[in-house]
Design a protein around this motif. Sequence first.
Motif, PDB file in Angstrom:
ATOM      1  N   GLY A  98       0.815  -1.208   0.000  1.00  0.00           N
ATOM      2  CA  GLY A  98       0.000   0.000   0.000  1.00  0.00           C
ATOM      3  C   GLY A  98       0.844   1.250   0.000  1.00  0.00           C
ATOM      4  N   ARG A  99       0.226   2.360   0.384  1.00  0.00           N
ATOM      5  CA  ARG A  99       0.923   3.632   0.350  1.00  0.00           C
ATOM      6  C   ARG A  99       1.354   4.045   1.754  1.00  0.00           C
ATOM      7  NH1 ARG A  99      -3.793   8.117  -0.713  1.00  0.00           N
ATOM      8  NH2 ARG A  99      -5.213   7.519   0.964  1.00  0.00           N
ATOM      9  N   THR A 100       1.980   5.209   1.844  1.00  0.00           N
ATOM     10  CA  THR A 100       2.429   5.721   3.126  1.00  0.00           C
ATOM     11  C   THR A 100       1.650   6.981   3.481  1.00  0.00           C
ATOM     12  OG1 THR A 100       4.136   7.174   2.226  1.00  0.00           O
ATOM     13  CG2 THR A 100       4.744   4.852   2.607  1.00  0.00           C
ATOM     14  N   GLN A 119      -6.108  10.888  12.127  1.00  0.00           N
ATOM     15  CA  GLN A 119      -5.008  10.233  11.409  1.00  0.00           C
ATOM     16  C   GLN A 119      -3.806  10.016  12.330  1.00  0.00           C
ATOM     17  OE1 GLN A 119      -4.554   8.219   8.548  1.00  0.00           O
ATOM     18  NE2 GLN A 119      -5.451   9.943   7.459  1.00  0.00           N
ATOM     19  N   MET A 147       0.101   2.808   5.317  1.00  0.00           N
ATOM     20  CA  MET A 147      -1.363   2.852   5.358  1.00  0.00           C
ATOM     21  C   MET A 147      -1.873   1.484   4.923  1.00  0.00           C
ATOM     22  SD  MET A 147      -1.534   5.874   6.453  1.00  0.00           S
ATOM     23  CE  MET A 147      -3.309   6.086   6.487  1.00  0.00           C
ATOM     24  N   ALA A 148      -2.277   0.678   5.880  1.00  0.00           N
ATOM     25  CA  ALA A 148      -2.665  -0.710   5.611  1.00  0.00           C
ATOM     26  C   ALA A 148      -4.176  -0.842   5.524  1.00  0.00           C
ATOM     27  CB  ALA A 148      -2.126  -1.625   6.709  1.00  0.00           C
ATOM     28  N   ARG A 149      -4.605  -1.817   4.748  1.00  0.00           N
ATOM     29  CA  ARG A 149      -6.027  -2.170   4.668  1.00  0.00           C
ATOM     30  C   ARG A 149      -6.179  -3.630   5.063  1.00  0.00           C
ATOM     31  NH1 ARG A 149      -9.027   1.648   1.825  1.00  0.00           N
ATOM     32  NH2 ARG A 149      -7.853   2.970   0.383  1.00  0.00           N
ATOM     33  N   GLU A 156      -8.239   2.684   5.555  1.00  0.00           N
ATOM     34  CA  GLU A 156      -6.817   2.506   5.815  1.00  0.00           C
ATOM     35  C   GLU A 156      -6.519   2.663   7.302  1.00  0.00           C
ATOM     36  OE1 GLU A 156      -4.589   3.972   1.798  1.00  0.00           O
ATOM     37  OE2 GLU A 156      -5.385   5.528   3.119  1.00  0.00           O
ATOM     38  N   ARG A 157      -5.531   1.907   7.780  1.00  0.00           N
ATOM     39  CA  ARG A 157      -5.135   1.965   9.182  1.00  0.00           C
ATOM     40  C   ARG A 157      -3.637   2.197   9.245  1.00  0.00           C
ATOM     41  NH1 ARG A 157      -3.647  -2.385  12.438  1.00  0.00           N
ATOM     42  NH2 ARG A 157      -4.455  -3.789  10.847  1.00  0.00           N
ATOM     43  N   THR A 329       7.232   4.511  -1.697  1.00  0.00           N
ATOM     44  CA  THR A 329       6.316   3.650  -0.975  1.00  0.00           C
ATOM     45  C   THR A 329       6.739   2.221  -1.238  1.00  0.00           C
ATOM     46  OG1 THR A 329       4.866   3.608  -2.878  1.00  0.00           O
ATOM     47  CG2 THR A 329       4.443   5.289  -1.225  1.00  0.00           C
ATOM     48  N   THR A 333       3.628  -2.253  -4.951  1.00  0.00           N
ATOM     49  CA  THR A 333       2.264  -1.871  -4.664  1.00  0.00           C
ATOM     50  C   THR A 333       1.718  -0.906  -5.691  1.00  0.00           C
ATOM     51  OG1 THR A 333       2.907   0.024  -3.336  1.00  0.00           O
ATOM     52  CG2 THR A 333       2.750  -2.083  -2.201  1.00  0.00           C
TER      53      THR A 333
END
Length: 698
Positions: A98-100, A119, A147-149, A156-157, A329, A333
């Motif tokens: 994912g992204r950051t 956030q 940023m995880a899903r 995102e978490r 990132t 991904t």
Amino acid sequence: MDPHDPMLGRVLDGRYRIESRIARGGMAAVYRAHDLRLERTVAVKVMHPGMGEDPTFVERFVREARAAARLTHPNVVAVHDQGDDHGTLFLAMEYVPGRTLRDVVREHAPMTPAAAVAQVEPIVQALAAAHRAGVVHRDVKPENVLMARSAPGEPERPKVADFGLARAVNTATQYTATGVVIGSVSYLAPEVMSTGRVDERVDVYAVGVVLFELLTGRKPHEGESPMQIAYAHVNTDVPSPSSLVAGIPDYVDALVLRACARDVEVRPSDASVLLQHLRRVGLALTQGVASDPELVEDLLPRRQYVRPERPAQAHAPVEMTTVVGTGLTAAGTGAAAAPTEHTSVLSVSGTGTGTGTGTGTHSYPTDTLTPDAGHSGAGGGSGEASPTFDDHLQALDASQGQRRRRRGGPVTLVVALVLALAVGGGAWWFGMGRYVETPGVVSLTSAEAVETITGAGMVPVEGEAVFSDEVAAGVVVSTDPGPGEQILRGGQVTYVVSRGPEEYELPDLTGKTLDEASAVLRQFKLDVGEEKETYHEVVEKGRIISTAPDAGTVLHAGKAVDLVISKGRKPIKVSDQTGKDADKAAASFAKAGLEVKTSKEFSDTVDKGKVIRQTPTSGTLYRGDTVTLVVSDGPEMITVPNLRSSGVADATAKLEALGFKVVTKKATIYLGLQYVAGTNPGGGKKAPKGSTITLEIV
């Protein structure tokens, strides 16, 4: 990615198969790997060759691994394992595609205060857990927050990564043994740069800067060089976010100023304290409070920041090496690379020379990371009277026209001017003079990238294409060096083009064993999902009956495939039906899938319609096997012949020949003639074979 990387394809500790390189740094590289034991994707941090031979590095690496492994929190990238594979030290961690947070800042900042606080709160929760475990992160910044899903479509978490640079602390303050302070200049607390002091409050300061950036879309202090940024952090308070963006409540300003207080004594003592303040602010925002003077009074710093005393000239000189990099990132991904934070290494070593290596930063846990390949630069310094850090700041004052009177008068001024000229000349020769910035070609097509790189006076080289969920096929995903990185004039820029999403057509696995099917799925980068066993009359035990989804379905890499595995033919237990109703017995066997064959026999002992005997009477059969039933037709019926006027002996012989038993009795009128006057049952009637026939004799 370098296709000749010797780590690619290697299996560490007989368990982790290295698949692709994500990023690298001065001490280690991070790879995407497959855990063969648990059938999952992991990120593996591998120390560079030769590092394992240095006991100091080995001790530090193991210490970092143990410190990070103690952190079990949903907002911390988990550390799974640490090992030594024939001298190759590695750390296995949770893989978070994912992204950051840097991408979030770039796309959504300035945010509303409520969104910004929401956030940051999970990040502070993670740091609070780390601080309770005695671990200081030391390098909190958006690039180090992934940023995880949990699933597609889920929110995102944030998960804090790169505790690889953290140090376990047992006292309130700790200075590194080598005198090296590592971090991103825009997020470094003033005391780290001025005194080398490191404790939990450096993380609090960095979080305050991150919150400021989310609220305003910019960093609190900016400059043309890391030196200028460092100078601002040491000498200038972070401004109120509301001075840049209208509508930010006063208590949100107060929270940022408290977290970013230059006076370390008025800053929250650790992330747990900051979390309490953050939740109070979050509650006020949820309730729609526009202004809260009481909360502001509680949060605002109360002590004036006092700049630390300048060290005496007799102290050891300070060597400062600046490393300017760009971040990426997580590789694979599809998130585009973008210019990120300057990272500086400030060394208080007491030497008179300095060298630096230009690297980039990356969101995965390693020391300062770059995407696959980097460049290096060198900075020479005088071997005599190297300037202290404060001297650099004073020189910067002079270059900006901020004149100050110091003891020494004209002599000091001359020294400062000479130093400024030396620094400026060196910067030109080792920076602008020989190097140029790599152009940004991410998100361009391959042809556009070649044109842009060529137009900038560099040589474009196409790297090995990579899969990407976010970037369309044929579009540039990343470059080496990254956008904005320094490169020698006329140097090569390797650009990597997206192959689009990594997808594979699910092959037909029916008839294969579980091991064979698992091996095939690994080849297609698919995972084994649920394994369900069921009986099957055709597919051999232990082999695949079907898959979900069906063969031919196009699946994304990493997708789980459910397997239905044969338990072989279903056994049918046979029960003895002898003496029971034959029709019911036959129906029961047929329903179980057995073939039923029946035959009839006369029986004097078993009632008609019931089972006389059965084959087999017990044991186990399978669908399609045969059960034979012999059904009673009752006793055999024989017609009694008409024996009237027959002699007794002749009549008896005939009846016995038919299977009857014979008895005689005298008729009512008995004359002694020994002839049959009649029978019972009478002639022409049927009687069971073996039954008794009575002859009436006259």
